[in-house]
Structure formats: C-alpha cells, structure tokens
Design a protein around this motif. Structure first.
Motif, mmCIF file in Angstrom:
data_model
loop_
_atom_site.group_PDB
_atom_site.id
_atom_site.type_symbol
_atom_site.label_atom_id
_atom_site.label_comp_id
_atom_site.label_asym_id
_atom_site.label_seq_id
_atom_site.Cartn_x
_atom_site.Cartn_y
_atom_site.Cartn_z
ATOM 1 N N ILE A 72 -8.977 3.378 -6.412
ATOM 2 C CA ILE A 72 -10.067 3.769 -7.332
ATOM 3 C C ILE A 72 -10.835 4.997 -6.853
ATOM 4 N N MET A 73 -10.360 5.648 -5.795
ATOM 5 C CA MET A 73 -11.136 6.770 -5.232
ATOM 6 C C MET A 73 -11.439 7.850 -6.281
ATOM 7 N N ASP A 74 -10.493 8.102 -7.170
ATOM 8 C CA ASP A 74 -10.700 9.135 -8.195
ATOM 9 C C ASP A 74 -11.773 8.764 -9.209
ATOM 10 N N ARG A 75 -12.083 7.504 -9.284
ATOM 11 C CA ARG A 75 -13.041 7.053 -10.304
ATOM 12 C C ARG A 75 -14.464 6.928 -9.748
ATOM 13 N N LEU A 76 -14.637 7.264 -8.474
ATOM 14 C CA LEU A 76 -15.910 6.981 -7.800
ATOM 15 C C LEU A 76 -16.768 8.221 -7.587
ATOM 16 N N ASP A 77 -18.055 8.059 -7.808
ATOM 17 C CA ASP A 77 -19.032 9.081 -7.404
ATOM 18 C C ASP A 77 -19.799 8.610 -6.167
ATOM 19 N N MET A 78 -19.763 7.309 -5.914
ATOM 20 C CA MET A 78 -20.485 6.767 -4.753
ATOM 21 C C MET A 78 -19.797 5.508 -4.243
ATOM 22 N N ILE A 79 -19.801 5.363 -2.925
ATOM 23 C CA ILE A 79 -19.404 4.096 -2.302
ATOM 24 C C ILE A 79 -20.633 3.576 -1.571
ATOM 25 N N LEU A 80 -21.003 2.331 -1.884
ATOM 26 C CA LEU A 80 -22.212 1.735 -1.303
ATOM 27 C C LEU A 80 -21.766 0.670 -0.299
ATOM 28 N N ILE A 81 -21.987 0.952 0.955
ATOM 29 C CA ILE A 81 -21.641 -0.020 1.996
ATOM 30 C C ILE A 81 -22.864 -0.881 2.285
ATOM 31 N N MET A 82 -22.715 -2.183 2.019
ATOM 32 C CA MET A 82 -23.807 -3.104 2.304
ATOM 33 C C MET A 82 -23.824 -3.414 3.803
ATOM 34 N N SER A 83 -24.979 -3.194 4.408
ATOM 35 C CA SER A 83 -25.115 -3.490 5.828
ATOM 36 C C SER A 83 -25.944 -4.757 6.036
ATOM 37 N N VAL A 84 -26.162 -5.490 4.943
ATOM 38 C CA VAL A 84 -26.666 -6.874 4.973
ATOM 39 C C VAL A 84 -25.937 -7.583 3.830
ATOM 40 N N GLU A 95 -21.434 -4.099 12.432
ATOM 41 C CA GLU A 95 -20.060 -3.805 12.003
ATOM 42 C C GLU A 95 -20.038 -2.773 10.862
ATOM 43 N N ALA A 96 -21.152 -2.638 10.148
ATOM 44 C CA ALA A 96 -21.207 -1.649 9.058
ATOM 45 C C ALA A 96 -20.959 -0.233 9.578
ATOM 46 N N LEU A 97 -21.289 0.027 10.843
ATOM 47 C CA LEU A 97 -21.076 1.377 11.393
ATOM 48 C C LEU A 97 -19.583 1.715 11.425
ATOM 49 N N ASN A 98 -18.792 0.758 11.861
ATOM 50 C CA ASN A 98 -17.338 0.946 11.904
ATOM 51 C C ASN A 98 -16.796 1.157 10.482
ATOM 52 N N LYS A 99 -17.330 0.386 9.554
ATOM 53 C CA LYS A 99 -16.880 0.513 8.161
ATOM 54 C C LYS A 99 -17.232 1.887 7.601
ATOM 55 N N LEU A 100 -18.450 2.342 7.887
ATOM 56 C CA LEU A 100 -18.864 3.672 7.404
ATOM 57 C C LEU A 100 -17.954 4.759 7.964
ATOM 58 N N THR A 101 -17.634 4.652 9.240
ATOM 59 C CA THR A 101 -16.764 5.658 9.863
ATOM 60 C C THR A 101 -15.419 5.712 9.150
#
Ligand code: DX5
Ligand code: ZN
Length: 228
Positions: A129-141, A153-159
C-alpha cells in the motif's frame, strides 16, 4: 531528504471546556497542526469526539487538522471527517476490512491518507500500500489513552519504516504517537520520525511555548534543520 519536522499537539489532553482557546494557544505557541483523536469505545476502550467538534476546530483555525481514527469500521466515518475539513485522516490497519479501498476513499475526498500501526502490528502490512499512503503513523503506545509510557521498540520500527520510505523514494510522512516528550523526541527523530504527536507533554505543561521550543531545539540537535 528528510521532510521538515512537524509538531502536532493531541487535543486529547486539552481542556475540552475551552477547546477553542486551547487550540489557539498551542498554535500561537508554535505547533504546526492539531492532532484530533477519535475513539469509539469499540475499537478502543474510550470515547472522544466526532465530526461536529472537528468542524468546530477546522472552522476556527487555518492550520491543518490531523484526524486519527481509532474507530471500527474505519471507513464509515471517513466522509463525515472529510466534510468536516480534516486535512489528514489516518485509520488503523486492523480496523478496516479493506484498507486499500479505505485509503482510496480518503484520497478521493481530497484528504491526505494515513495508516496507523499498533505496537504489535507487523510492518508487512505496508508492503502493498506504499503508493496509496501520505502518512504512516507508528503508535508508540497502545491506542486509547493519553499519558502512557513510550514503548522503546517503536524506535526500531521507525528506523525500519524510514528505510522503506527512503529506499522507495515515497513522499510519505512518518508520524509517531504516544509518550513523546522533550526527553525522548531527539532519539525518536534520529530513528526516522518527522511528525511528532504530543498530548500530555504539551497540554500538561504550564507553558505550551516552552515545551514546543524545547522540542524544536532537541529536533534541531538530532536531525538538523532540513530547510538549511
Ligand atoms: C492515544 C492517542 C494519542 C495520545 C497521545 O491513543 O492516539 O494521540 O493523545 O498522548 P500522549 O502524548 O500523552 O501519549
Ligand atoms: Zn493519536
């Protein structure tokens, strides 16, 4: 090149009796947009605000309103929030039976589309779905409440998501939401986020301006100023 850093105070921690003044105050204090948390007591065990309050906020301000739907099914509320003037609408991958279709719906209404990933949501869901996205929201809670502790663990995911965005050259913002504060925003930016939601860290402080300025100086130390 990394996009400009944006700070998005979450109204979840604002004084709802004075919501208009609170929104004005954080924008005057230097916020870039308003993060608008929508909870339905079904997808998450809490209940907040809907399109009518969103319309009240968008009518008052010119800054963008970033709607974060924690509602299921996500798609049924999309038209009402588009109509209410949302600039961005994000929903949780698990809360839509057809995420690809929901992303198309959001964009078809002239709104920027985002997908939100819970702490346990695997990154594989982004692959097609990368082509359909303007934002990815990583929940860190885990979604549902303000004032929770940042999950490291959210830091690893963000990287890893930053790498996916950069390697594909996608114009996608990378937003982080939950437990963001002055003390950790530098590390979060270094991991790859460019859009920072903060609720209790801003609205719980006596001076919104001091917190936002301190966050900006941490961001400059961490990633520099992309415009310069
Ligand atoms: C949580 C919400 C967040 C929340 C963040 O489900 O999506 O936007 O308001 O609040 P803090 O910054 O206090 O963790
Ligand atoms: Zn949120």
């Amino acid at each position: 090149m990394r996009s400009t850093s944006l700070i998005a105070p979450s109204i979840l921690s604002a004084d709802f009796c004075r919501l208009g003044e609170e929104v004005d105050s954080v924008l005057a204090a230097g916020a870039d947009m308003i993060h608008f948390d929508v909870m339905d007591n079904h997808y998450v065990p809490n209940l907040t605000v809907g399109p009518q309050i969103c319309r009240a906020v968008t009518s008052r301000i010119s800054a963008p309103v970033d709607v974060h739907l924690m509602t299921e099914p996500a798609e049924s509320l999309v038209p009402a929030f588009a109509e209410a003037g949302a600039a961005w609408i994000s929903f949780h991958f698990e809360a839509s039976r057809h995420p690809d279709r929901t992303l198309q719906l959001i964009r078809s209404l002239g709104v920027k589309a985002g997908i939100a990933l819970n702490p346990a949501t695997p990154l594989g869901c982004l692959e097609h779905i990368m082509d359909r996205l303007d934002m990815i929201l990583i929940m860190s809670v885990n979604p549902g409440f303000g004032g929770q502790q940042f999950i490291p663990e959210a830091l690893n995911k963000l990287t890893r998501v930053r790498r996916m965005i950069d390697e594909g050259g996608y114009p996608i913002r990378l937003e982080v939401d939950g437990g963001v504060k002055i003390q950790n925003i530098g590390a979060i930016a270094a991991a790859g986020a460019d859009t920072f939601v903060a609720g209790s860290a801003i609205f719980g402080a006596p001076s919104y301006g001091e917190v936002i300025s301190a966050m900006r100086s941490e961001l400059e130390k961490s990633v520099g100023c992309p415009e310069n």
